[in-house]
Design a protein around this motif. Sequence first.
Motif, PDB file in Angstrom:
ATOM      1  N   PHE A  40     -57.068  46.281  50.065  1.00 11.20           N
ATOM      2  CA  PHE A  40     -57.465  47.592  49.809  1.00 11.20           C
ATOM      3  C   PHE A  40     -57.541  48.315  51.139  1.00 11.20           C
ATOM      4  CE2 PHE A  40     -58.390  45.418  46.104  1.00 11.20           C
ATOM      5  CZ  PHE A  40     -58.021  46.093  45.170  1.00 11.20           C
ATOM      6  N   ARG A  41     -57.375  49.457  51.359  1.00 11.82           N
ATOM      7  CA  ARG A  41     -57.559  50.304  52.506  1.00 11.82           C
ATOM      8  C   ARG A  41     -58.551  51.699  52.169  1.00 11.82           C
ATOM      9  NH1 ARG A  41     -55.137  48.220  56.935  1.00 11.82           N
ATOM     10  NH2 ARG A  41     -52.944  47.245  56.369  1.00 11.82           N
ATOM     11  N   ARG A  42     -59.549  52.007  52.888  1.00 10.10           N
ATOM     12  CA  ARG A  42     -60.414  53.017  52.811  1.00 10.10           C
ATOM     13  C   ARG A  42     -60.780  52.968  51.135  1.00 10.10           C
ATOM     14  NH1 ARG A  42     -56.422  55.490  56.190  1.00 10.10           N
ATOM     15  NH2 ARG A  42     -57.252  55.844  58.179  1.00 10.10           N
ATOM     16  N   VAL A  43     -61.661  52.148  51.003  1.00 10.70           N
ATOM     17  CA  VAL A  43     -62.475  51.659  49.779  1.00 10.70           C
ATOM     18  C   VAL A  43     -63.551  52.601  49.604  1.00 10.70           C
ATOM     19  CG1 VAL A  43     -63.245  50.169  48.113  1.00 10.70           C
ATOM     20  CG2 VAL A  43     -61.477  49.510  49.732  1.00 10.70           C
ATOM     21  N   VAL A  44     -63.843  53.206  48.368  1.00 10.89           N
ATOM     22  CA  VAL A  44     -65.020  53.948  48.185  1.00 10.89           C
ATOM     23  C   VAL A  44     -65.384  53.698  46.769  1.00 10.89           C
ATOM     24  CG1 VAL A  44     -66.086  56.316  48.041  1.00 10.89           C
ATOM     25  CG2 VAL A  44     -64.472  55.957  49.889  1.00 10.89           C
ATOM     26  N   LEU A  45     -66.865  53.403  46.552  1.00 13.13           N
ATOM     27  CA  LEU A  45     -67.334  53.246  45.422  1.00 13.13           C
ATOM     28  C   LEU A  45     -68.385  54.088  45.316  1.00 13.13           C
ATOM     29  CD1 LEU A  45     -67.756  49.329  44.921  1.00 13.13           C
ATOM     30  CD2 LEU A  45     -66.354  50.784  43.753  1.00 13.13           C
ATOM     31  N   ALA A  46     -68.308  54.939  43.982  1.00  7.33           N
ATOM     32  CA  ALA A  46     -69.247  56.089  44.051  1.00  7.33           C
ATOM     33  C   ALA A  46     -69.992  56.173  42.538  1.00  7.33           C
ATOM     34  CB  ALA A  46     -68.644  57.392  44.068  1.00  7.33           C
ATOM     35  N   ARG A  47     -71.054  56.389  42.359  1.00  5.92           N
ATOM     36  CA  ARG A  47     -71.719  56.474  40.944  1.00  5.92           C
ATOM     37  C   ARG A  47     -70.962  57.560  40.264  1.00  5.92           C
ATOM     38  NH1 ARG A  47     -78.027  56.100  41.360  1.00  5.92           N
ATOM     39  NH2 ARG A  47     -77.607  56.985  43.424  1.00  5.92           N
ATOM     40  N   ALA A  78     -65.078  48.739  37.566  1.00 12.15           N
ATOM     41  CA  ALA A  78     -66.028  49.551  38.283  1.00 12.15           C
ATOM     42  C   ALA A  78     -66.583  50.615  37.193  1.00 12.15           C
ATOM     43  CB  ALA A  78     -65.395  50.352  39.469  1.00 12.15           C
ATOM     44  N   ALA A  79     -65.842  51.105  36.361  1.00 10.19           N
ATOM     45  CA  ALA A  79     -66.184  52.014  35.212  1.00 10.19           C
ATOM     46  C   ALA A  79     -67.115  51.192  34.332  1.00 10.19           C
ATOM     47  CB  ALA A  79     -64.993  52.414  34.416  1.00 10.19           C
ATOM     48  N   ALA A  80     -67.048  49.920  34.146  1.00 14.11           N
ATOM     49  CA  ALA A  80     -67.875  49.355  33.098  1.00 14.11           C
ATOM     50  C   ALA A  80     -69.380  49.154  33.790  1.00 14.11           C
ATOM     51  CB  ALA A  80     -67.593  47.798  32.786  1.00 14.11           C
ATOM     52  N   ARG A  81     -69.411  49.448  34.991  1.00 15.45           N
ATOM     53  CA  ARG A  81     -70.736  49.425  35.810  1.00 15.45           C
ATOM     54  C   ARG A  81     -71.263  50.756  36.191  1.00 15.45           C
ATOM     55  NH1 ARG A  81     -68.216  45.076  36.593  1.00 15.45           N
ATOM     56  NH2 ARG A  81     -68.940  42.870  36.723  1.00 15.45           N
ATOM     57  N   GLY A  82     -70.689  52.064  35.674  1.00 13.55           N
ATOM     58  CA  GLY A  82     -70.946  53.417  35.966  1.00 13.55           C
ATOM     59  C   GLY A  82     -70.335  53.756  37.354  1.00 13.55           C
ATOM     60  N   LEU A  83     -69.507  52.976  37.823  1.00 13.75           N
ATOM     61  CA  LEU A  83     -68.930  53.308  39.288  1.00 13.75           C
ATOM     62  C   LEU A  83     -67.579  53.893  39.134  1.00 13.75           C
ATOM     63  CD1 LEU A  83     -70.200  50.195  41.245  1.00 13.75           C
ATOM     64  CD2 LEU A  83     -71.425  52.415  40.888  1.00 13.75           C
ATOM     65  N   ALA A  84     -67.183  54.615  40.245  1.00 14.85           N
ATOM     66  CA  ALA A  84     -65.893  55.039  40.332  1.00 14.85           C
ATOM     67  C   ALA A  84     -65.111  54.579  41.611  1.00 14.85           C
ATOM     68  CB  ALA A  84     -65.729  56.500  40.323  1.00 14.85           C
ATOM     69  N   ALA A  85     -64.098  53.573  41.668  1.00 17.95           N
ATOM     70  CA  ALA A  85     -63.543  53.039  42.586  1.00 17.95           C
ATOM     71  C   ALA A  85     -62.151  53.945  43.068  1.00 17.95           C
ATOM     72  CB  ALA A  85     -63.120  51.436  42.357  1.00 17.95           C
ATOM     73  N   SER A  86     -62.035  53.924  44.448  1.00 19.28           N
ATOM     74  CA  SER A  86     -60.805  54.731  44.894  1.00 19.28           C
ATOM     75  C   SER A  86     -60.370  53.969  46.216  1.00 19.28           C
ATOM     76  CB  SER A  86     -61.186  56.282  44.930  1.00 19.28           C
ATOM     77  OG  SER A  86     -62.061  56.347  45.896  1.00 19.28           O
ATOM     78  N   TRP A  87     -59.264  54.196  46.460  1.00 21.45           N
ATOM     79  CA  TRP A  87     -58.726  53.569  48.091  1.00 21.45           C
ATOM     80  C   TRP A  87     -57.567  54.311  48.314  1.00 21.45           C
ATOM     81  CZ3 TRP A  87     -59.599  50.836  43.419  1.00 21.45           C
ATOM     82  CH2 TRP A  87     -58.156  50.585  42.615  1.00 21.45           C
ATOM     83  N   THR A  88     -56.915  54.591  49.433  1.00 19.57           N
ATOM     84  CA  THR A  88     -55.996  54.868  49.933  1.00 19.57           C
ATOM     85  C   THR A  88     -54.576  54.176  49.781  1.00 19.57           C
ATOM     86  OG1 THR A  88     -56.215  54.416  52.292  1.00 19.57           O
ATOM     87  CG2 THR A  88     -57.067  56.537  51.493  1.00 19.57           C
ATOM     88  N   SER A  89     -54.678  52.732  49.790  1.00 16.84           N
ATOM     89  CA  SER A  89     -53.577  51.898  49.815  1.00 16.84           C
ATOM     90  C   SER A  89     -53.910  50.579  49.170  1.00 16.84           C
ATOM     91  CB  SER A  89     -52.751  51.870  51.087  1.00 16.84           C
ATOM     92  OG  SER A  89     -53.389  50.991  51.824  1.00 16.84           O
TER      93      SER A  89
END
Length: 157
Positions: free
Chosen positions: A65-72, A43-54
């Motif tokens: 993955f649960r509650r996945v969020v991809l943000a610029r 994700a960082a290689a594409r300019g994104l930040a990936a996060s999830w709760t579990s």
Amino acid sequence: MTRPPALRIRRRWLLLLLALVLAALAFGPLLRGIIAGRVRSAAAARGLAASWTSLDVSPPLRARFRRVVLARRADGDTLVRAESLAVSLDPWALLVLRPRIASVGLAHATVRLPAPRRADPDTLSPYVPSPSGPRGDGAGAERVRDAGRSLVRLLAA
């Protein structure tokens, strides 16, 4: 006093079983760490930040993955939000060191693709003088003259 061979064999099998159980227990957290690192770096290689709760890893090579969020990263704008994302790998392809996704499951996902940022319609692009001076390049002017001469010859004929 020596122990009978059956007792030694039984003890070896119990130690082997204990080692396998400990390896299986350590395998899950180790695999979770590897998967999380790979997803975040991709994700960082594409300019994104990936996060999830579990993140849950289960046998036959399945990650959920649960509650996945991809943000610029640039502006924090959320592009993808999903309740769950499940990915499983093809075990046969992994044996030949060519990992391939066997299936992907996505639940309750929202994808937002923002429009590209553009300049306001009432603004002009900045004037950048050409390196050959304010009249432009000579080759382009010569092509325009040749086209004009051809047009005159065509009309005069």
